[in-house]
Write an enzyme that holds these catalytic residues in place. Sequence first.
Site, mmCIF file in Angstrom:
data_model
loop_
_atom_site.group_PDB
_atom_site.id
_atom_site.type_symbol
_atom_site.label_atom_id
_atom_site.label_comp_id
_atom_site.label_asym_id
_atom_site.label_seq_id
_atom_site.Cartn_x
_atom_site.Cartn_y
_atom_site.Cartn_z
ATOM 1 N N ASP A 68 -1.721 3.806 -10.004
ATOM 2 C CA ASP A 68 -0.779 3.999 -8.892
ATOM 3 C C ASP A 68 0.458 3.122 -9.108
ATOM 4 O O ASP A 68 0.452 2.196 -9.936
ATOM 5 C CB ASP A 68 -1.465 3.740 -7.539
ATOM 6 C CG ASP A 68 -1.865 2.293 -7.357
ATOM 7 O OD1 ASP A 68 -0.983 1.415 -7.413
ATOM 8 O OD2 ASP A 68 -3.074 2.016 -7.198
ATOM 9 N N THR B 197 0.796 -1.235 0.000
ATOM 10 C CA THR B 197 0.000 0.000 0.000
ATOM 11 C C THR B 197 0.831 1.289 0.000
ATOM 12 O O THR B 197 0.397 2.269 -0.624
ATOM 13 C CB THR B 197 -1.046 0.003 1.153
ATOM 14 O OG1 THR B 197 -0.437 -0.534 2.324
ATOM 15 C CG2 THR B 197 -2.256 -0.807 0.786
ATOM 16 N N GLU C 3 -10.526 7.159 -23.200
ATOM 17 C CA GLU C 3 -10.043 6.926 -24.567
ATOM 18 C C GLU C 3 -10.650 7.926 -25.547
ATOM 19 O O GLU C 3 -11.785 8.402 -25.362
ATOM 20 C CB GLU C 3 -10.418 5.489 -24.988
ATOM 21 C CG GLU C 3 -9.798 5.089 -26.320
ATOM 22 C CD GLU C 3 -10.025 3.615 -26.682
ATOM 23 O OE1 GLU C 3 -10.732 2.917 -25.926
ATOM 24 O OE2 GLU C 3 -9.493 3.182 -27.714
ATOM 25 N N SER D 200 -12.638 9.249 -28.492
ATOM 26 C CA SER D 200 -13.939 8.726 -28.895
ATOM 27 C C SER D 200 -14.086 8.721 -30.405
ATOM 28 O O SER D 200 -14.116 9.784 -31.041
ATOM 29 C CB SER D 200 -15.056 9.571 -28.284
ATOM 30 O OG SER D 200 -16.280 9.179 -28.867
ATOM 31 N N GLN E 47 -4.955 -5.668 -25.180
ATOM 32 C CA GLN E 47 -4.181 -6.357 -24.137
ATOM 33 C C GLN E 47 -4.034 -5.444 -22.919
ATOM 34 O O GLN E 47 -4.146 -5.869 -21.781
ATOM 35 C CB GLN E 47 -2.790 -6.719 -24.674
ATOM 36 C CG GLN E 47 -2.820 -7.718 -25.805
ATOM 37 C CD GLN E 47 -1.427 -8.188 -26.208
ATOM 38 O OE1 GLN E 47 -0.424 -7.541 -25.922
ATOM 39 N NE2 GLN E 47 -1.367 -9.318 -26.872
ATOM 40 N N ARG F 129 4.177 -6.970 -18.601
ATOM 41 C CA ARG F 129 4.253 -6.488 -19.983
ATOM 42 C C ARG F 129 5.653 -6.091 -20.437
ATOM 43 O O ARG F 129 5.868 -5.928 -21.643
ATOM 44 C CB ARG F 129 3.284 -5.322 -20.181
ATOM 45 C CG ARG F 129 1.834 -5.665 -19.890
ATOM 46 C CD ARG F 129 1.319 -6.817 -20.740
ATOM 47 N NE ARG F 129 -0.080 -7.124 -20.448
ATOM 48 C CZ ARG F 129 -0.798 -8.024 -21.099
ATOM 49 N NH1 ARG F 129 -0.256 -8.731 -22.076
ATOM 50 N NH2 ARG F 129 -2.053 -8.259 -20.761
HETATM 51 C C1 LIG Z 1 1.911 -13.115 -21.534
HETATM 52 C C2 LIG Z 1 0.438 -12.931 -21.305
HETATM 53 C C3 LIG Z 1 -0.485 -13.705 -21.995
HETATM 54 C C4 LIG Z 1 -1.864 -13.536 -21.784
HETATM 55 N N1 LIG Z 1 -2.749 -14.297 -22.495
HETATM 56 C C5 LIG Z 1 -4.088 -14.111 -22.330
HETATM 57 C C6 LIG Z 1 -5.050 -14.876 -23.080
HETATM 58 O O1 LIG Z 1 -4.692 -15.725 -23.884
HETATM 59 N N2 LIG Z 1 -6.366 -14.610 -22.901
HETATM 60 C C7 LIG Z 1 -6.806 -13.684 -21.992
HETATM 61 O O2 LIG Z 1 -8.016 -13.497 -21.865
HETATM 62 N N3 LIG Z 1 -5.925 -12.955 -21.271
HETATM 63 C C8 LIG Z 1 -4.593 -13.134 -21.421
HETATM 64 N N4 LIG Z 1 -3.702 -12.377 -20.695
HETATM 65 C C9 LIG Z 1 -4.232 -11.368 -19.765
HETATM 66 C C10 LIG Z 1 -4.122 -11.849 -18.307
HETATM 67 O O3 LIG Z 1 -4.882 -13.004 -18.074
HETATM 68 C C11 LIG Z 1 -4.593 -10.722 -17.358
HETATM 69 O O4 LIG Z 1 -5.933 -10.417 -17.636
HETATM 70 C C12 LIG Z 1 -3.788 -9.451 -17.533
HETATM 71 O O5 LIG Z 1 -2.412 -9.724 -17.512
HETATM 72 C C13 LIG Z 1 -4.108 -8.490 -16.390
HETATM 73 O O6 LIG Z 1 -3.621 -9.025 -15.198
HETATM 74 P P1 LIG Z 1 -4.303 -8.736 -13.808
HETATM 75 O O7 LIG Z 1 -5.720 -9.199 -13.810
HETATM 76 O O8 LIG Z 1 -3.410 -9.330 -12.756
HETATM 77 O O9 LIG Z 1 -4.186 -7.142 -13.746
HETATM 78 P P2 LIG Z 1 -5.186 -6.040 -13.147
HETATM 79 O O10 LIG Z 1 -6.505 -6.075 -13.809
HETATM 80 O O11 LIG Z 1 -4.392 -4.776 -13.202
HETATM 81 O O12 LIG Z 1 -5.365 -6.448 -11.690
HETATM 82 C C14 LIG Z 1 -4.289 -6.384 -10.755
HETATM 83 C C15 LIG Z 1 -4.648 -7.291 -9.611
HETATM 84 O O13 LIG Z 1 -5.814 -6.753 -8.962
HETATM 85 C C16 LIG Z 1 -6.668 -7.808 -8.563
HETATM 86 N N5 LIG Z 1 -7.963 -7.623 -9.256
HETATM 87 C C17 LIG Z 1 -8.284 -6.681 -10.163
HETATM 88 N N6 LIG Z 1 -9.561 -6.778 -10.527
HETATM 89 C C18 LIG Z 1 -10.065 -7.840 -9.858
HETATM 90 C C19 LIG Z 1 -11.327 -8.473 -9.793
HETATM 91 N N7 LIG Z 1 -12.376 -8.027 -10.507
HETATM 92 N N8 LIG Z 1 -11.460 -9.556 -9.023
HETATM 93 C C20 LIG Z 1 -10.442 -10.013 -8.294
HETATM 94 N N9 LIG Z 1 -9.217 -9.461 -8.266
HETATM 95 C C21 LIG Z 1 -9.036 -8.387 -9.041
HETATM 96 C C22 LIG Z 1 -5.975 -9.101 -8.937
HETATM 97 O O14 LIG Z 1 -5.217 -9.532 -7.838
HETATM 98 C C23 LIG Z 1 -5.037 -8.701 -10.018
HETATM 99 O O15 LIG Z 1 -3.904 -9.529 -10.151
HETATM 100 C C24 LIG Z 1 -2.332 -12.548 -20.864
HETATM 101 C C25 LIG Z 1 -1.407 -11.773 -20.179
HETATM 102 C C26 LIG Z 1 -0.040 -11.946 -20.382
HETATM 103 C C27 LIG Z 1 0.941 -11.059 -19.628
#
Ligand SMILES: Cc1cc2nc3c(=O)[nH]c(=O)nc-3n(C[C@H](O)[C@H](O)[C@H](O)COP(=O)(O)OP(=O)(O)OC[C@H]3O[C@@H](n4cnc5c(N)ncnc54)[C@H](O)[C@@H]3O)c2cc1C
Length: 304
Positions: free
Chosen positions: A215, A89, A120, A122, A109, A226
């Site tokens: 943040d 935090t 974004e 529009s 992505q 990424r």
């Molecule tokens: C190399 C690579 C390949 C990928 N391939 C695919 C693919 O084939 N198909 C696909 O659909 N996606 C794919 N992704 C996307 C991936 O599954 C994640 O959606 C993306 O990386 C965002 O990660 P995140 O959810 O941790 O991040 P954020 O959305 O930034 O969230 C950060 C963290 O906050 C928490 N969080 C946020 N929102 C919620 C919520 N609603 N509920 C619970 N916890 C939450 C989680 O702990 C999460 O880790 C890929 C990503 C990478 C890096």
Amino acid sequence: MSLTPDQLAEIDAQRSTHQTTLRATSAGMEARLYQAHPVLDHGLIRVIDYMGDDAAICQAARVSYGRGTKAVSDDRGLIRYLMRHWHSTPFEMCEVKFHVKLPIFVARQWIRHRTANVNEYSARYSVMDREFYIPAPEHLAAQSVVNNQGRGQVLQGAEAARVLDLLREDAMRAYDHYEDMLTPDADTGKLGLARELARMNLPANVYTQWYWKIDLHNLFHFLRLRADVHAQYEIRVYAQIMGDIVKDWVPQAYEAFEDYRLGAVSVSAKAKEVLKRRLKGEIVTEANSGMSKGEWREFVEEWG
Ligand SMILES: Cc1cc2nc3c(=O)[nH]c(=O)nc-3n(C[C@H](O)[C@H](O)[C@H](O)COP(=O)(O)OP(=O)(O)OC[C@H]3O[C@@H](n4cnc5c(N)ncnc54)[C@H](O)[C@@H]3O)c2cc1C
């Protein structure tokens, strides 16, 4: 990157306007503020605003009345401790707002990172620019045969030229049709199609733009995923520039991030056992490791 003279003048004007503030600033970030960093063929990334610095992380961690800064070495130690122990935090006390111009397939992505605030451009309200991402020849690779989500050898000669021709032709034809649909017909008096519908035929390599605010904790999460070699090149180049910017903004936090996240490896309980057995001199193979084939392959890739 293609900024118009007006856009460049706006950036210059912003950079030449100085404000006085009681708030903490970061010299490294001040040097970056508003500057456009080119990415891909027409993309850019620039910092619009930010809040906090390394000291702000320590200030929050110590819940201080003043700046909360002790000796630089104490702050560095504290930041490293926080990062090492996932005390996240205090890092959320720093924020940054970017202006990003990126192809729509990269934006798809990027938008999966849900912890940012996004606004974004529009395409209902405005007309999209005739700008499409066309990969540089060295990034025009064939499908990887070992990784379904990756690239293999770079295409050469006629094959590469054909792909580039197709990409350019398709983009230009789609944009011509987009313009046709938008344009009212003066002879017949017919109205042009609504912008929100005409945009449908634009391909995923057309550029969009957004303001993206996040943040520092969640930005580190984004960068870890990424800026990684497994991320697609076209998003990785943005993440790498953002990493350089963050390094200038909060050098101590970035150093800790590089050490404990970016360059770190997470080890499963099984892998930890195998490493311990190896350190004792035991020969461990896939068969007696207790790991699956995939786990073993990844373990060997990392540890040899
Ligand atoms: C190399 C690579 C390949 C990928 N391939 C695919 C693919 O084939 N198909 C696909 O659909 N996606 C794919 N992704 C996307 C991936 O599954 C994640 O959606 C993306 O990386 C965002 O990660 P995140 O959810 O941790 O991040 P954020 O959305 O930034 O969230 C950060 C963290 O906050 C928490 N969080 C946020 N929102 C919620 C919520 N609603 N509920 C619970 N916890 C939450 C989680 O702990 C999460 O880790 C890929 C990503 C990478 C890096």
